[in-house]
Design a protein around this motif. Sequence first.
Motif, PDB file in Angstrom:
ATOM      1  N   ARG A   6    -132.721 -30.290  -6.240  1.00 29.47           N
ATOM      2  CA  ARG A   6    -132.641 -31.744  -6.276  1.00 29.47           C
ATOM      3  C   ARG A   6    -133.286 -32.417  -5.082  1.00 29.47           C
ATOM      4  NH1 ARG A   6    -126.489 -30.899  -7.305  1.00 29.47           N
ATOM      5  NH2 ARG A   6    -127.087 -29.435  -5.726  1.00 29.47           N
ATOM      6  N   HIS A   7    -133.661 -31.663  -4.109  1.00 29.50           N
ATOM      7  CA  HIS A   7    -134.256 -32.225  -2.903  1.00 29.50           C
ATOM      8  C   HIS A   7    -135.583 -31.538  -2.638  1.00 29.50           C
ATOM      9  CE1 HIS A   7    -130.569 -34.318  -1.891  1.00 29.50           C
ATOM     10  NE2 HIS A   7    -129.914 -33.226  -2.202  1.00 29.50           N
ATOM     11  N   PRO A   8    -136.541 -32.248  -2.028  1.00 26.87           N
ATOM     12  CA  PRO A   8    -137.801 -31.585  -1.678  1.00 26.87           C
ATOM     13  C   PRO A   8    -137.507 -30.368  -0.805  1.00 26.87           C
ATOM     14  CG  PRO A   8    -137.954 -33.953  -1.317  1.00 26.87           C
ATOM     15  CD  PRO A   8    -136.518 -33.653  -1.640  1.00 26.87           C
ATOM     16  N   GLY A   9    -138.140 -29.285  -1.096  1.00 27.26           N
ATOM     17  CA  GLY A   9    -137.946 -28.067  -0.308  1.00 27.26           C
ATOM     18  C   GLY A   9    -136.788 -27.213  -0.782  1.00 27.26           C
ATOM     19  N   ASP A  10    -135.963 -27.735  -1.712  1.00 26.32           N
ATOM     20  CA  ASP A  10    -134.870 -26.933  -2.255  1.00 26.32           C
ATOM     21  C   ASP A  10    -135.438 -25.795  -3.088  1.00 26.32           C
ATOM     22  OD1 ASP A  10    -132.662 -28.186  -1.261  1.00 26.32           O
ATOM     23  OD2 ASP A  10    -132.121 -29.218  -3.116  1.00 26.32           O
ATOM     24  N   ASP A  18    -125.177 -23.470  -2.325  1.00 26.69           N
ATOM     25  CA  ASP A  18    -124.291 -24.631  -2.253  1.00 26.69           C
ATOM     26  C   ASP A  18    -123.222 -24.540  -3.333  1.00 26.69           C
ATOM     27  OD1 ASP A  18    -125.734 -25.651  -0.148  1.00 26.69           O
ATOM     28  OD2 ASP A  18    -126.815 -27.125  -1.352  1.00 26.69           O
ATOM     29  N   LYS A  19    -123.639 -24.170  -4.532  1.00 22.96           N
ATOM     30  CA  LYS A  19    -122.700 -24.049  -5.646  1.00 22.96           C
ATOM     31  C   LYS A  19    -121.662 -22.986  -5.331  1.00 22.96           C
ATOM     32  CE  LYS A  19    -121.218 -24.533  -9.925  1.00 22.96           C
ATOM     33  NZ  LYS A  19    -119.833 -24.937  -9.859  1.00 22.96           N
ATOM     34  N   ALA A  20    -122.095 -21.871  -4.764  1.00 22.19           N
ATOM     35  CA  ALA A  20    -121.158 -20.804  -4.433  1.00 22.19           C
ATOM     36  C   ALA A  20    -120.131 -21.283  -3.415  1.00 22.19           C
ATOM     37  CB  ALA A  20    -121.908 -19.588  -3.908  1.00 22.19           C
ATOM     38  N   PRO A  72    -125.128 -33.403   2.202  1.00 16.26           N
ATOM     39  CA  PRO A  72    -124.178 -34.532   2.253  1.00 16.26           C
ATOM     40  C   PRO A  72    -123.393 -34.759   0.962  1.00 16.26           C
ATOM     41  CG  PRO A  72    -126.211 -35.138   3.348  1.00 16.26           C
ATOM     42  CD  PRO A  72    -126.453 -33.793   2.705  1.00 16.26           C
ATOM     43  N   GLU A  73    -124.047 -34.681  -0.197  1.00 14.09           N
ATOM     44  CA  GLU A  73    -123.312 -34.938  -1.447  1.00 14.09           C
ATOM     45  C   GLU A  73    -122.307 -33.819  -1.734  1.00 14.09           C
ATOM     46  OE1 GLU A  73    -127.376 -33.251  -2.679  1.00 14.09           O
ATOM     47  OE2 GLU A  73    -126.670 -34.745  -1.262  1.00 14.09           O
ATOM     48  N   GLU A  74    -122.651 -32.579  -1.401  1.00 10.43           N
ATOM     49  CA  GLU A  74    -121.698 -31.485  -1.568  1.00 10.43           C
ATOM     50  C   GLU A  74    -120.562 -31.604  -0.551  1.00 10.43           C
ATOM     51  OE1 GLU A  74    -125.233 -30.041  -3.713  1.00 10.43           O
ATOM     52  OE2 GLU A  74    -125.118 -30.542  -1.594  1.00 10.43           O
TER      53      GLU A  74
END
Length: 115
Positions: A6-10, A18-20, A72-74
Amino acid sequence: MTAIARHPGDTLENVMDDKALLDYYEAIERASEQMLQAARDGDWDSVVRLEGACAVLISQLKHAASQRALRPEEARLKTRIMKRILENDAKIRNLAEPWLEDLDRLLAGSPRQLH
């Protein structure tokens, strides 16, 4: 559900990391909900068992979090989850207090026997 960058470079790997991390927080929240229900039911053995499971999850989370920080959103989602965990913990403590007082009275009324 498939994780997407969702972000450039992701990369997919970063998003999955992040999900984990969030999965650990959600698992701890579910365990805290189960602990609260067990406390409401007066099933203190289950509360203790679930508390042990939470300790293992927290240890695993600490290790995983030391490898990667949340975006930040996580982090905002993590904060909401943590608030619910703390609310559950406070409710469990409120339910446990009368039980602990009863236990204290029981122990105070029974002199220790030495063999």
